[in-house]
Design an enzyme around this catalytic site. Sequence first.
Site, PDB file in Angstrom:
ATOM      1  N   PRO A  95      46.864  41.109  32.631  1.00 57.00           N
ATOM      2  CG  PRO A  95      47.464  39.921  34.701  1.00 57.00           C
ATOM      3  CD  PRO A  95      47.496  39.942  33.247  1.00 57.00           C
ATOM      4  CD  GLU A 132      53.787  31.267  38.014  1.00 57.97           C
ATOM      5  OE1 GLU A 132      53.629  32.046  38.795  1.00 57.97           O
ATOM      6  OE2 GLU A 132      53.348  30.076  37.882  1.00 57.97           O
ATOM      7  NE  ARG A 144      26.565  41.846  21.511  1.00 54.81           N
ATOM      8  CZ  ARG A 144      26.054  42.944  22.203  1.00 54.81           C
ATOM      9  NH1 ARG A 144      26.751  43.944  21.972  1.00 54.81           N
ATOM     10  NH2 ARG A 144      24.630  43.198  22.286  1.00 54.81           N
ATOM     11  CG  ASP A 191      24.428  46.372  23.810  1.00 52.96           C
ATOM     12  OD1 ASP A 191      23.296  45.535  23.758  1.00 52.96           O
ATOM     13  OD2 ASP A 191      25.379  46.055  22.952  1.00 52.96           O
TER      14      ASP A 191
HETATM   15  N1  ADE Z   1      45.548  37.384  32.001  1.00 48.80           N
HETATM   16  C1  ADE Z   1      45.376  37.036  33.182  1.00 48.80           C
HETATM   17  N2  ADE Z   1      44.466  37.825  33.687  1.00 48.80           N
HETATM   18  C2  ADE Z   1      43.982  38.415  32.789  1.00 48.80           C
HETATM   19  C3  ADE Z   1      42.945  39.520  33.142  1.00 48.80           C
HETATM   20  N3  ADE Z   1      42.327  39.895  34.000  1.00 48.80           N
HETATM   21  N4  ADE Z   1      42.881  40.387  31.773  1.00 48.80           N
HETATM   22  C4  ADE Z   1      43.864  40.280  30.667  1.00 48.80           C
HETATM   23  N5  ADE Z   1      44.529  39.068  30.613  1.00 48.80           N
HETATM   24  C5  ADE Z   1      44.834  38.402  31.908  1.00 48.80           C
END
Ligand code: ADE
Length: 221
Positions: A86, A113, A150, A164
Amino acid sequence: MKIDILTIFPHMFDNIFNESIIKRAIDSNKVEINIVDFREFSNDPHKKVDDTPYGGGAGMVLAPGPIFDCVEKLRTPESKVILLTPDGEQYKQKMAYKYSKEKHLILICGHYEGFDDRIRTLADAEISIGDYVLTGGEIPAMVLVDSIIRLIPGVINEQSHIEDSFNDNYLLDYPTYTKPREYRGMKVPEVLLSGDHAKIAAWRQEQSIKKTKERRPDLLQ
Ligand code: ADE
């Protein structure tokens, strides 16, 4: 193209690539996808891949050893290693285009975690699919694989992805309709029935701009 997906939850991928366009791309050898359980690379008798965090804190952290060993076994000079996390760079269509031209992708799915920070040194890129936290990198890996495959030449009709949303012109897609001409009082716009291709193209362009202004003005910057 070859794609290796490193995960400790291989069964999450059991059916996702067995349908539709991705399945066709695999069946016609345009892409090979390998789901690699990096638990197999654990030296622990119980195949443990995580441990408690130094400095304390909740949860377990993926250890570097199994992931390093797994990546080092698979990687070649042609590989691009992508870590799904994330806190990575936000994924965009132009990145899908870039990766669709690669020969070999290795996707690392983080979990629990978190993961030992030294794992980042293996990655050529760290990618997030959006500002929300999922339970792991598996769903983000599926998102990348789907959006990249794709775009591999010959997988789908090229015109359908040139048009697209989120391509270089950064406009959302125009509205489309099929039969019937009228449904529950809602009519297909007259211009689409006109047969006048220039007029239709102009209408579509106008609709795309209008929709983008209304919904995603940020894309027009
Ligand atoms: N792992 C957990 N959340 C994520 C996200 N939003 N993007 C990529 N990997 C992740």
